[in-house]
Design a protein around this motif. Structure first.
Motif, PDB file in Angstrom:
ATOM      1  N   THR A 126     163.682  59.573  73.247  1.00  0.00           N
ATOM      2  CA  THR A 126     163.897  60.740  72.386  1.00  0.00           C
ATOM      3  C   THR A 126     163.734  61.950  73.284  1.00  0.00           C
ATOM      4  OG1 THR A 126     163.056  59.591  70.449  1.00  0.00           O
ATOM      5  CG2 THR A 126     163.093  62.005  70.362  1.00  0.00           C
ATOM      6  N   MET A 127     164.745  62.815  73.300  1.00  0.00           N
ATOM      7  CA  MET A 127     164.736  63.931  74.237  1.00  0.00           C
ATOM      8  C   MET A 127     165.571  65.093  73.744  1.00  0.00           C
ATOM      9  SD  MET A 127     167.287  62.509  77.240  1.00  0.00           S
ATOM     10  CE  MET A 127     166.642  60.872  77.312  1.00  0.00           C
ATOM     11  N   THR A 128     165.497  66.158  74.524  1.00  0.00           N
ATOM     12  CA  THR A 128     166.319  67.327  74.271  1.00  0.00           C
ATOM     13  C   THR A 128     166.992  67.715  75.573  1.00  0.00           C
ATOM     14  OG1 THR A 128     166.388  69.483  73.168  1.00  0.00           O
ATOM     15  CG2 THR A 128     164.539  69.092  74.691  1.00  0.00           C
ATOM     16  N   ARG A 134     173.812  67.484  74.851  1.00  0.00           N
ATOM     17  CA  ARG A 134     173.255  66.651  73.780  1.00  0.00           C
ATOM     18  C   ARG A 134     174.189  65.524  73.339  1.00  0.00           C
ATOM     19  NH1 ARG A 134     170.211  71.350  70.305  1.00  0.00           N
ATOM     20  NH2 ARG A 134     168.929  72.056  72.054  1.00  0.00           N
ATOM     21  N   THR A 135     175.484  65.762  73.270  1.00  0.00           N
ATOM     22  CA  THR A 135     176.415  64.688  72.911  1.00  0.00           C
ATOM     23  C   THR A 135     176.391  63.594  73.969  1.00  0.00           C
ATOM     24  OG1 THR A 135     177.836  66.178  71.653  1.00  0.00           O
ATOM     25  CG2 THR A 135     178.842  64.130  72.438  1.00  0.00           C
ATOM     26  N   ASP A 136     176.322  63.981  75.229  1.00  0.00           N
ATOM     27  CA  ASP A 136     176.224  62.994  76.310  1.00  0.00           C
ATOM     28  C   ASP A 136     174.966  62.147  76.154  1.00  0.00           C
ATOM     29  OD1 ASP A 136     178.530  64.141  77.430  1.00  0.00           O
ATOM     30  OD2 ASP A 136     177.372  65.457  78.735  1.00  0.00           O
ATOM     31  N   LEU A 137     173.856  62.786  75.783  1.00  0.00           N
ATOM     32  CA  LEU A 137     172.604  62.061  75.594  1.00  0.00           C
ATOM     33  C   LEU A 137     172.718  61.052  74.442  1.00  0.00           C
ATOM     34  CD1 LEU A 137     170.077  64.989  76.081  1.00  0.00           C
ATOM     35  CD2 LEU A 137     170.551  63.118  77.670  1.00  0.00           C
ATOM     36  N   ARG A 138     173.296  61.499  73.330  1.00  0.00           N
ATOM     37  CA  ARG A 138     173.489  60.583  72.199  1.00  0.00           C
ATOM     38  C   ARG A 138     174.369  59.401  72.605  1.00  0.00           C
ATOM     39  NH1 ARG A 138     174.424  65.459  69.691  1.00  0.00           N
ATOM     40  NH2 ARG A 138     172.647  66.182  68.508  1.00  0.00           N
ATOM     41  N   ASN A 139     175.448  59.688  73.315  1.00  0.00           N
ATOM     42  CA  ASN A 139     176.363  58.629  73.747  1.00  0.00           C
ATOM     43  C   ASN A 139     175.686  57.644  74.695  1.00  0.00           C
ATOM     44  OD1 ASN A 139     178.440  59.661  72.200  1.00  0.00           O
ATOM     45  ND2 ASN A 139     179.364  60.792  73.887  1.00  0.00           N
ATOM     46  N   ALA A 140     174.634  58.090  75.374  1.00  0.00           N
ATOM     47  CA  ALA A 140     173.893  57.219  76.302  1.00  0.00           C
ATOM     48  C   ALA A 140     172.771  56.458  75.594  1.00  0.00           C
ATOM     49  CB  ALA A 140     173.324  58.051  77.450  1.00  0.00           C
ATOM     50  N   GLY A 141     172.639  56.631  74.276  1.00  0.00           N
ATOM     51  CA  GLY A 141     171.648  55.879  73.520  1.00  0.00           C
ATOM     52  C   GLY A 141     170.345  56.602  73.251  1.00  0.00           C
ATOM     53  N   ALA A 142     170.289  57.882  73.551  1.00  0.00           N
ATOM     54  CA  ALA A 142     169.072  58.660  73.297  1.00  0.00           C
ATOM     55  C   ALA A 142     169.099  59.233  71.884  1.00  0.00           C
ATOM     56  CB  ALA A 142     168.945  59.793  74.311  1.00  0.00           C
ATOM     57  N   THR A 153     157.237  58.714  75.114  1.00  0.00           N
ATOM     58  CA  THR A 153     156.591  57.644  75.876  1.00  0.00           C
ATOM     59  C   THR A 153     157.242  56.279  75.633  1.00  0.00           C
ATOM     60  OG1 THR A 153     154.934  57.358  74.141  1.00  0.00           O
ATOM     61  CG2 THR A 153     154.375  58.854  75.973  1.00  0.00           C
ATOM     62  N   ALA A 154     158.385  56.244  74.973  1.00  0.00           N
ATOM     63  CA  ALA A 154     159.070  54.972  74.713  1.00  0.00           C
ATOM     64  C   ALA A 154     159.463  54.291  76.023  1.00  0.00           C
ATOM     65  CB  ALA A 154     160.323  55.233  73.871  1.00  0.00           C
ATOM     66  N   ASN A 155     159.620  53.007  75.972  1.00  0.00           N
ATOM     67  CA  ASN A 155     160.081  52.184  77.103  1.00  0.00           C
ATOM     68  C   ASN A 155     159.104  52.131  78.262  1.00  0.00           C
ATOM     69  OD1 ASN A 155     162.390  51.893  75.526  1.00  0.00           O
ATOM     70  ND2 ASN A 155     163.583  53.364  76.709  1.00  0.00           N
ATOM     71  N   GLY A 156     157.838  52.473  78.018  1.00  0.00           N
ATOM     72  CA  GLY A 156     156.814  52.280  79.029  1.00  0.00           C
ATOM     73  C   GLY A 156     156.667  53.367  80.080  1.00  0.00           C
TER      74      GLY A 156
END
Length: 178
Positions: A126-128, A134-142, A153-156
């Motif tokens: 989860t990020m900003t 932001r669209t690139d981030l969503r497309n990358a699964g964020a 802190t997700a994914n360790g």
């Protein structure tokens, strides 16, 4: 201040948004952290203001390949030109991926989350970031939020992201507070 951290600010040598490299370097050093600035070329950083106007030249402490880690935090300043070049640099991507794989923190502001995408570490976070990223981030699964500083802190591993230079105080405070 939290415990003293070993921090590396990774930039290319051109196109970094001035405030996004100068303020974290100066303020984190003033807070007592061990901060170095590294570029893949070892050349100093020609910064810009608003992605257009030449600004200060920031001295580089070390060529990225000669930086001795591990680092508690890898900081990625923004600037469209810097971030676009950094995401295409294998050495930068490898450092970011290794940092995440080893459970250590990464902090990215403005356009720098592009580097997270290209490093393969954005999925599940989860990020900003800057509006246009932001669209690139969503497309990358964020999962994308609109906050001045998001700590995930997700994914360790810990990721700190911010949107733009107006968020620098919160961004720096989040890095210091790790």
């Amino acid at each position: 201040m939290a415990d003293t951290k070993k921090i590396i600010i990774v930039s290319t040598d051109f196109g970094t948004e001035q405030a996004e490299i100068v303020q974290p370097a100066d303020k984190l050093r003033a807070l007592g952290h061990d901060v170095i600035v590294a570029t893949p070329t070892g050349e100093d950083v020609q910064t810009l203001e608003g992605d257009r106007d030449p600004a200060s030249v920031v001295p580089t402490d070390v060529r990225l390949s000669e930086a001795v880690g591990p680092f508690d935090v890898v900081v990625l300043p923004g600037g469209t030109l810097n971030s676009d070049a950094a995401r295409m640099d294998e050495e930068v991507r490898n450092l970011v991926k290794q940092q995440a794989d080893e459970g250590r923190a990464v902090a990215a502001i403005c356009h720098a989350p592009w580097v997270l995408i290209e490093s393969g570490v954005a999925d599940g976070k989860t990020m900003t970031g800057y509006d246009s990223v932001r669209t690139d981030l969503r497309n990358a699964g964020a999962t994308v939020v609109d906050e001045s500083a998001k700590v995930c802190t997700a994914n360790g591993w810990t990721l700190i992201t911010s949107r733009n230079p107006r968020d620098l105080d919160d961004f720096i405070r989040a890095i210091d507070g790790l």
